[in-house]
Design a protein around this motif. Sequence first.
Motif, PDB file in Angstrom:
ATOM      1  N   HIS A  67       0.831  -1.202   0.000  1.00 49.55           N
ATOM      2  CA  HIS A  67       0.000   0.000   0.000  1.00 49.55           C
ATOM      3  C   HIS A  67       0.865   1.252   0.000  1.00 49.55           C
ATOM      4  CE1 HIS A  67      -2.854  -2.973   0.974  1.00 49.55           C
ATOM      5  NE2 HIS A  67      -2.852  -2.865   2.279  1.00 49.55           N
ATOM      6  N   GLY A  68       0.435   2.260  -0.735  1.00 48.67           N
ATOM      7  CA  GLY A  68       1.145   3.532  -0.739  1.00 48.67           C
ATOM      8  C   GLY A  68       0.484   4.513  -1.672  1.00 48.67           C
ATOM      9  N   GLY A  69       1.120   5.658  -1.830  1.00 45.81           N
ATOM     10  CA  GLY A  69       0.613   6.695  -2.711  1.00 45.81           C
ATOM     11  C   GLY A  69       0.018   7.845  -1.928  1.00 45.81           C
ATOM     12  N   SER A  70      -0.639   8.753  -2.641  1.00 49.39           N
ATOM     13  CA  SER A  70      -1.202   9.950  -2.024  1.00 49.39           C
ATOM     14  C   SER A  70      -2.671   9.795  -1.628  1.00 49.39           C
ATOM     15  CB  SER A  70      -1.040  11.135  -2.980  1.00 49.39           C
ATOM     16  OG  SER A  70      -1.757  10.894  -4.187  1.00 49.39           O
ATOM     17  N   HIS A  71      -3.256   8.630  -1.840  1.00 49.88           N
ATOM     18  CA  HIS A  71      -4.655   8.401  -1.469  1.00 49.88           C
ATOM     19  C   HIS A  71      -4.798   8.523   0.050  1.00 49.88           C
ATOM     20  CE1 HIS A  71      -8.513   6.400  -0.900  1.00 49.88           C
ATOM     21  NE2 HIS A  71      -8.729   6.598  -2.193  1.00 49.88           N
ATOM     22  N   PRO A  72      -5.889   9.142   0.543  1.00 48.29           N
ATOM     23  CA  PRO A  72      -6.032   9.337   1.986  1.00 48.29           C
ATOM     24  C   PRO A  72      -6.163   8.040   2.792  1.00 48.29           C
ATOM     25  CG  PRO A  72      -7.865  10.375   0.778  1.00 48.29           C
ATOM     26  CD  PRO A  72      -6.928   9.812  -0.228  1.00 48.29           C
ATOM     27  N   ASP A  73      -6.617   6.942   2.187  1.00 49.06           N
ATOM     28  CA  ASP A  73      -6.767   5.666   2.898  1.00 49.06           C
ATOM     29  C   ASP A  73      -6.315   4.530   1.981  1.00 49.06           C
ATOM     30  OD1 ASP A  73      -7.495   3.469   4.417  1.00 49.06           O
ATOM     31  OD2 ASP A  73      -9.643   3.919   4.418  1.00 49.06           O
ATOM     32  N   PRO A  74      -4.998   4.383   1.775  1.00 48.35           N
ATOM     33  CA  PRO A  74      -4.543   3.362   0.820  1.00 48.35           C
ATOM     34  C   PRO A  74      -4.930   1.943   1.216  1.00 48.35           C
ATOM     35  CG  PRO A  74      -2.677   4.425   1.900  1.00 48.35           C
ATOM     36  CD  PRO A  74      -3.902   5.155   2.322  1.00 48.35           C
ATOM     37  N   ALA A  75      -4.847   1.598   2.493  1.00 46.01           N
ATOM     38  CA  ALA A  75      -5.190   0.234   2.913  1.00 46.01           C
ATOM     39  C   ALA A  75      -6.668  -0.051   2.675  1.00 46.01           C
ATOM     40  CB  ALA A  75      -4.824   0.020   4.379  1.00 46.01           C
ATOM     41  N   GLY A  76      -7.534   0.884   3.049  1.00 49.68           N
ATOM     42  CA  GLY A  76      -8.972   0.697   2.847  1.00 49.68           C
ATOM     43  C   GLY A  76      -9.344   0.659   1.384  1.00 49.68           C
ATOM     44  N   ALA A  77      -8.724   1.542   0.579  1.00 49.95           N
ATOM     45  CA  ALA A  77      -9.019   1.590  -0.855  1.00 49.95           C
ATOM     46  C   ALA A  77      -8.597   0.289  -1.536  1.00 49.95           C
ATOM     47  CB  ALA A  77      -8.328   2.790  -1.490  1.00 49.95           C
ATOM     48  N   CYS A  78      -7.406  -0.197  -1.197  1.00 41.31           N
ATOM     49  CA  CYS A  78      -6.941  -1.464  -1.785  1.00 41.31           C
ATOM     50  C   CYS A  78      -7.860  -2.611  -1.367  1.00 41.31           C
ATOM     51  CB  CYS A  78      -5.508  -1.754  -1.359  1.00 41.31           C
ATOM     52  SG  CYS A  78      -4.284  -0.617  -2.053  1.00 41.31           S
ATOM     53  N   ALA A  79      -8.284  -2.609  -0.098  1.00 40.00           N
ATOM     54  CA  ALA A  79      -9.141  -3.687   0.409  1.00 40.00           C
ATOM     55  C   ALA A  79     -10.487  -3.723  -0.301  1.00 40.00           C
ATOM     56  CB  ALA A  79      -9.335  -3.540   1.916  1.00 40.00           C
ATOM     57  N   VAL A  80     -11.083  -2.551  -0.580  1.00 42.77           N
ATOM     58  CA  VAL A  80     -12.402  -2.544  -1.209  1.00 42.77           C
ATOM     59  C   VAL A  80     -12.319  -3.057  -2.651  1.00 42.77           C
ATOM     60  CG1 VAL A  80     -12.516  -0.170  -2.120  1.00 42.77           C
ATOM     61  CG2 VAL A  80     -14.574  -1.281  -1.317  1.00 42.77           C
ATOM     62  N   VAL A  81     -11.261  -2.732  -3.360  1.00 36.44           N
ATOM     63  CA  VAL A  81     -11.124  -3.240  -4.730  1.00 36.44           C
ATOM     64  C   VAL A  81     -10.787  -4.726  -4.704  1.00 36.44           C
ATOM     65  CG1 VAL A  81      -9.956  -2.974  -6.938  1.00 36.44           C
ATOM     66  CG2 VAL A  81     -10.431  -0.963  -5.563  1.00 36.44           C
ATOM     67  N   GLU A  82      -9.925  -5.117  -3.791  1.00 36.81           N
ATOM     68  CA  GLU A  82      -9.550  -6.529  -3.657  1.00 36.81           C
ATOM     69  C   GLU A  82     -10.780  -7.389  -3.344  1.00 36.81           C
ATOM     70  OE1 GLU A  82      -7.074  -9.567  -4.083  1.00 36.81           O
ATOM     71  OE2 GLU A  82      -6.238  -7.543  -4.085  1.00 36.81           O
TER      72      GLU A  82
END
Length: 155
Positions: A67-82
């Motif tokens: 997880h990384g980048g400038s997104h405010p919630d990278p872990a949550g964003a990755c989890a929802v797509v996953e």
Amino acid sequence: MFQVTRLPAARLLGAAALSLASLASLSAAHPAAAAGTGAPGADHLTVTVRDAGPEADGMYELYCHPHGGSHPDPAGACAVVERDTRWGQDAFAPVPEGSVCTMQYGGPATAHVTGTWAGRPVDVTYDRGDGCEISRWDRMVPLLPDVGPRAPGRS
């Protein structure tokens, strides 16, 4: 009787060494990965949000695995797509044609998501123009900002 000569054995060892060197260079971490911004071939999405409000509007980079980048919630964003990623299905699929959707308007917010997910290119748009599109957007929160109606006591 089977006889091995030195020349074929030397070629075999040379090919093996070359193969190992190639694998080592492919598995070496990209400098961006060390900085937490993702590695080449990693899942990478660019999310551009408009008309969702001053705190939500903008362009965000998201890297997953790690997880990384400038997104405010990278872990949550990755989890929802996953969560919606399944073999043979598009996690970013549009509303199926012919769907019956409620005639409600969820506001002017739009989002454009581009990049690569699970080795496939992504180029998809979201809006809140009817009940189906609102539901599709809401399924992708926190990749997309939560712009739904505020319940009493909710900030």
